[in-house]
Design a protein around this motif. Sequence first.
Motif, PDB file in Angstrom:
ATOM      1  N   GLU A   9       1.337  -1.078   0.175  1.00 35.81           N
ATOM      2  CA  GLU A   9       0.110  -0.118  -0.021  1.00 35.81           C
ATOM      3  C   GLU A   9       0.867   1.305   0.053  1.00 35.81           C
ATOM      4  OE1 GLU A   9      -3.602   1.550   2.661  1.00 35.81           O
ATOM      5  OE2 GLU A   9      -2.527   0.223   3.518  1.00 35.81           O
ATOM      6  N   ALA A  10       2.624   1.435   1.110  1.00 34.50           N
ATOM      7  CA  ALA A  10       3.271   2.047   0.990  1.00 34.50           C
ATOM      8  C   ALA A  10       3.556   3.038  -0.717  1.00 34.50           C
ATOM      9  CB  ALA A  10       3.992   2.358   1.895  1.00 34.50           C
ATOM     10  N   GLU A  29       1.791   1.652  -3.474  1.00 36.08           N
ATOM     11  CA  GLU A  29       1.168   2.101  -4.138  1.00 36.08           C
ATOM     12  C   GLU A  29       1.039   3.733  -4.194  1.00 36.08           C
ATOM     13  OE1 GLU A  29      -3.788   1.393  -5.618  1.00 36.08           O
ATOM     14  OE2 GLU A  29      -2.163  -0.360  -3.704  1.00 36.08           O
ATOM     15  N   ARG A  30       0.880   3.804  -3.195  1.00 41.06           N
ATOM     16  CA  ARG A  30       0.636   5.602  -2.357  1.00 41.06           C
ATOM     17  C   ARG A  30       1.940   6.065  -3.369  1.00 41.06           C
ATOM     18  NH1 ARG A  30      -1.739   5.764   3.761  1.00 41.06           N
ATOM     19  NH2 ARG A  30      -4.218   4.770   2.620  1.00 41.06           N
ATOM     20  N   GLU A  31       3.169   6.056  -3.206  1.00 42.53           N
ATOM     21  CA  GLU A  31       4.223   6.232  -3.291  1.00 42.53           C
ATOM     22  C   GLU A  31       4.410   6.430  -5.107  1.00 42.53           C
ATOM     23  OE1 GLU A  31       8.939   6.004  -2.817  1.00 42.53           O
ATOM     24  OE2 GLU A  31       8.063   4.633  -2.277  1.00 42.53           O
ATOM     25  N   GLU A  62       2.059   6.984  -6.595  1.00 45.92           N
ATOM     26  CA  GLU A  62       0.730   7.347  -7.417  1.00 45.92           C
ATOM     27  C   GLU A  62       0.908   9.616  -7.068  1.00 45.92           C
ATOM     28  OE1 GLU A  62      -2.607   6.957  -4.553  1.00 45.92           O
ATOM     29  OE2 GLU A  62      -3.394   5.048  -5.420  1.00 45.92           O
ATOM     30  N   ALA A  63       2.351   9.585  -6.106  1.00 49.92           N
ATOM     31  CA  ALA A  63       2.387  10.528  -5.919  1.00 49.92           C
ATOM     32  C   ALA A  63       3.282  10.948  -6.720  1.00 49.92           C
ATOM     33  CB  ALA A  63       2.677  10.566  -4.404  1.00 49.92           C
TER      34      ALA A  63
END
Length: 345
Positions: free
Chosen positions: A226-227, A229-231, A233-234
């Motif tokens: 999840e981390a 994935e968020r990274e 996305e950012a």
Amino acid sequence: MDFSIFFFVVFAAFAIIFLFSVIKIVPQGREFTVERFGKYTKTLKPGISILTPFVERVGRRMNMMEQVLDVPQQEVITKDNAMVKVDAIVFIQVMEASAAAYRVENLPYAITQLCMTNLRTVVGSMELDEVLFQRDSINSRLLTVIDAATEPWGVKVNRIEIKDLTPPADITNAMARQMKAEREKRAVITEAEGEKQAAIARAEGAKQSAILQAEGRREAAFRDAEAREREAEAEAKATAMVSEAIARGDVNAINYFVAQKYVEAFAELARNPTAKTVIVPAEMSGLVGTIAGLGELVGLAKEQQQGRTDVRREPRQAATPSPASTPPARTVAPRRPGGAVPTTE
């Protein structure tokens, strides 16, 4: 005068003897048989009774209460040729006084001998183990046989109990060794069962521990994914913003990407614990220009953010790093001949 007194005394004594021979008092728990000229006629119940003088007399005084007879100890050979000593006790009760009085001579002796013979028969038809462990069966068989035999005598056999069974000394020692071996066997079995339960408990604990560890690794992997994935996305948002800037003709965006990769590569090279020296390019003016371009790009991004108030707010800090987020500058010593300079970690 003296003769009259003597006659009176004799007459009184005769009267007393006559009354005692005619009037009979039977106590409770007893019954008396009455004989007339030696022949049985009736049975006197508890209480007072009057007999015909000089004709009837009391024949037998029978005990109607329950009695206990002791059967003497005797040696009996069992079916498997083992010698055992057996004794018993028998409980009897006279139900019919006339039959017990006139159908058998010496009733207690007759019942005792009957018990001894039947006890020898019953025990002799069984093996030693059966004799030792089936006393109830012996008692019931003896009771059935002896009660049927004493019924014509007017006697009821209520109970027969084996009082003692004594096997030979060698058999007693063998039984003691057998009992010891059996108890040791039970102890070993019990210990094995305990070890089995302990092993099962340890296996269950290890299983639960492995399950919890697997769940922990699964949760950690999920959070790491999840981390990442968020990274991503950012990073995608930052790339999109820079791409928009490049599409508008802003050259500083290209300088930003080049400077960022350059600084990251240089910082990674400097953090390498095995590197004793760091090679720095001779022309540092390109790096200085790149850093200046970064400053102008950050200022432009701030002006555009203040001008767009209707655009949905999204975290733009990932695309436009602030000066505080740039890697810390490293102290570089003056260039030495050959282009290699030592660095201060």
